[in-house]
Design an enzyme around this catalytic site. Structure first.
Site: not given
Ligand code: BES
Ligand code: MN
Ligand code: ZN
Length: 499
Positions: A350, A264, A276, A269
């Site tokens: 994922r 990954k 977040k 992110d």
């Protein structure tokens, strides 16, 4: 990286002299010679410091004779119990004590070649430093160590033991460099570019962009990418060490199915639209650690010319919120044909892995597949920073991984999989949701990934969210990027998949 050399014992004329000493060990070689030359000063000093050679003990004696600026005694523990791990830890502890010297000589006469090499590895790994962006550090504060000479009567055996470890250390440093880079510098395009120089090790490198991914039907991966102005990349690295990579006589047909490693590589992110909280978000620069590890691992395998056919595939992407970002509620189609309802855009890893893993299996039909990912915060709650979470559909592979991790200080702990967890992924509108709710968050993430593993394919997933970065110094790493997984997977290959 200080240069490491192994030479016949001779008293150094400058720098530091390191004395690795076992509990109840008798002074011999350079240790005895120096003691004599200093009129017994070494023995007196070690006694005065209550130095007994215990594990973790050290003592510094400043300038006992002309030329030698310091003598560092380092404890190895009980003579009969010194293994590679202990030698590595002693090497790591030594680094901090001699870092300000330009050169150091290790009196390694008493260490068998594998332990001398392990000592060198520990020292080398601990010397890692990411200082690219420091411009005002005082000269005095910087480490100076350029060369470490091991004095040994078994120089040839030591060199042979060191050669593969050196390649592993280089792989670890490649990973740590990638993981440490800030996310404005190391975006997906840049990260892919940094794989290219590895061709000189004999690796084959291919870089795919959004056009190719679209053709391959990577709808899940591209959904993550669509919020960022920077294009995603997939890098395919091949080391055909069993079929003749890096030699002039490369065979046309591979000797065996390759082993496959998937990483990954979310270079940052933010969470996307499911954004977040601000506190600590800077940590998400290392959300590409799985990919960084696969890249360093492939460099290590190639660097030590491992007799294995191995492929490494990494999905590189930035997860950003924007007017073009994917929304919670979007349905995407994966390369496997299965559809996913994106409930939470922060469960993006994922979505990247599923397409890359499908592609890896279609193209390479690997013997087994291991994926690495900083996948869930929940694995940190479950296992803290002491173990990576391991999920596997294959008991043999799981046991091999657990055994490979222990001696290299990269422990994994097996977590369960099961149909009941899988049910948590049920969607009303698509084949599955991308999240399974709070309970068992790391397990449902693994269940999601497992849906993209072909029947009968041995597979393991390593959730490295708790171990890829360390907020404290470790025996053989300064705080920061650890490169967890490079040594573990190199050892897995060395123990079971070579030759
Ligand atoms: N990259 C994070 C996981 C992570 C958290 C890595 C902390 C390292 C440290 C991942 O993409 C993520 O955001 N996971 C979510 C999943 C959730 C939305 C189901 C999480 O763990 O909160
Ligand atoms: Mn996320
Ligand atoms: Zn993530």
């Amino acid at each position: 990286m200080p240069e490491i050399a192994f030479v016949k014992p001779a008293m150094p004329k400058h720098g530091a002299l390191v004395l690795p000493i076992a509990e109840d060990g008798v002074a011999a070689g350079l240790h005895a010679a120096l003691d004599q030359a200093s009129g017994g000063a070494i023995t007196r000093a070690l006694e005065a410091a209550s130095f007994k050679g215990r594990k973790g003990q050290s003592a510094t004696i400043w300038a006992p004779v002309e030329g030698i600026s310091r003598v560092v005694a380092i404890g190895l523990g009980k003579a009969g119990e010194i293994n590679a791990e202990a030698a590595e830890a002693a090497g790591g502890a030594t680094y901090a004590l001699v870092a300000k010297e330009r050169d150091a000589t290790v009196a390694a006469e008493g260490l068998p070649a594998p332990l001398a090499a392990a000592f060198a590895l520990g020292l080398q790994l601990k010397s890692y430093r990411f200082d690219r962006y420091r411009t005002t550090e005082k000269e005095d504060d910087k480490p100076k160590l350029e060369k470490v000479v091991f004095a040994t009567d078994a120089a040839t055996a030591c060199k042979n033991a060191w050669a593969p470890l050196r390649a592993i250390a280089e792989g670890v440093f490649i990973t740590r460099d990638l993981v440490s880079e800030p996310p404005n510098v190391l975006h997906p395009v840049e990260m892919a570019e940094r794989c290219k120089p590895l061709e000189k090790l004999g690796l084959t490198i291919e870089i795919l962009g959004p056009k190719e991914m679209k053709k391959l039907g990577f709808g899940a991966f591209l959904g993550v990418a669509q919020g960022s102005p920077v294009e995603p990349r997939m890098v395919v690295m091949q080391w055909m060490g069993a079929s003749g990579s890096g030699t002039a006589t490369a065979k046309k047909k591979p000797a065996q199915k390759p082993v496959a490693f998937i990483g990954k590589g979310v270079t940052f992110d933010t969470g996307g639209i499911s954004i977040k909280p601000a506190g600590g978000m800077e940590d998400m620069k290392w959300d590409m650690a799985g990919a960084g590890t696969v890249i360093g691992l492939m460099a290590a395998l190639a660097g030590r010319k491992a007799k294995v056919d191995a492929v490494g595939l990494v999905g590189l992407v930035e997860n950003m919120p924007s007017g073009t970002a994917q929304r919670p509620g979007d349905v995407v189609k994966t390369a496997s044909g299965q559809t996913v309802e994106v409930i939470n855009t922060d469960a993006e890893g994922r979505l990247v892995l599923c397409d890359v893993m499908h592609y890896a299996q279609e193209r390479f039909d690997p013997r087994f597949m291991v994926d690495l990912a900083t996948l869930t915060g929940a694995i940190i709650i479950a296992l803290g920073h002491e173990h990576a979470g391991m999920f596997s559909n294959d008991d043999t592979l799981a046991q091999q991984l657990a055994a490979a991790g222990k001696p290299v200080g990269e422990a994994v702990w097996r977590m369960p999989l099961g149909e009941a967890y899988d049910k948590q992924l049920k969607s009303e509108i698509a084949d599955m949701k991308n999240v399974g709710g709070r309970p068992g968050g790391s397990i449902t993430a693994a269940q999601f990934i497992q849906r993209f593993v072909n029947k009968g394919r041995p597979w393991a997933h390593l959730d490295i969210a708790g171990v890829a970065w360390s907020s404290k110094d470790l025996p053989t790493a300064p705080k920061g990027a650890t490169a967890f997984g490079v040594r573990l997977l190199d050892r897995l290959v060395a123990d079971h998949y070579e030759g």
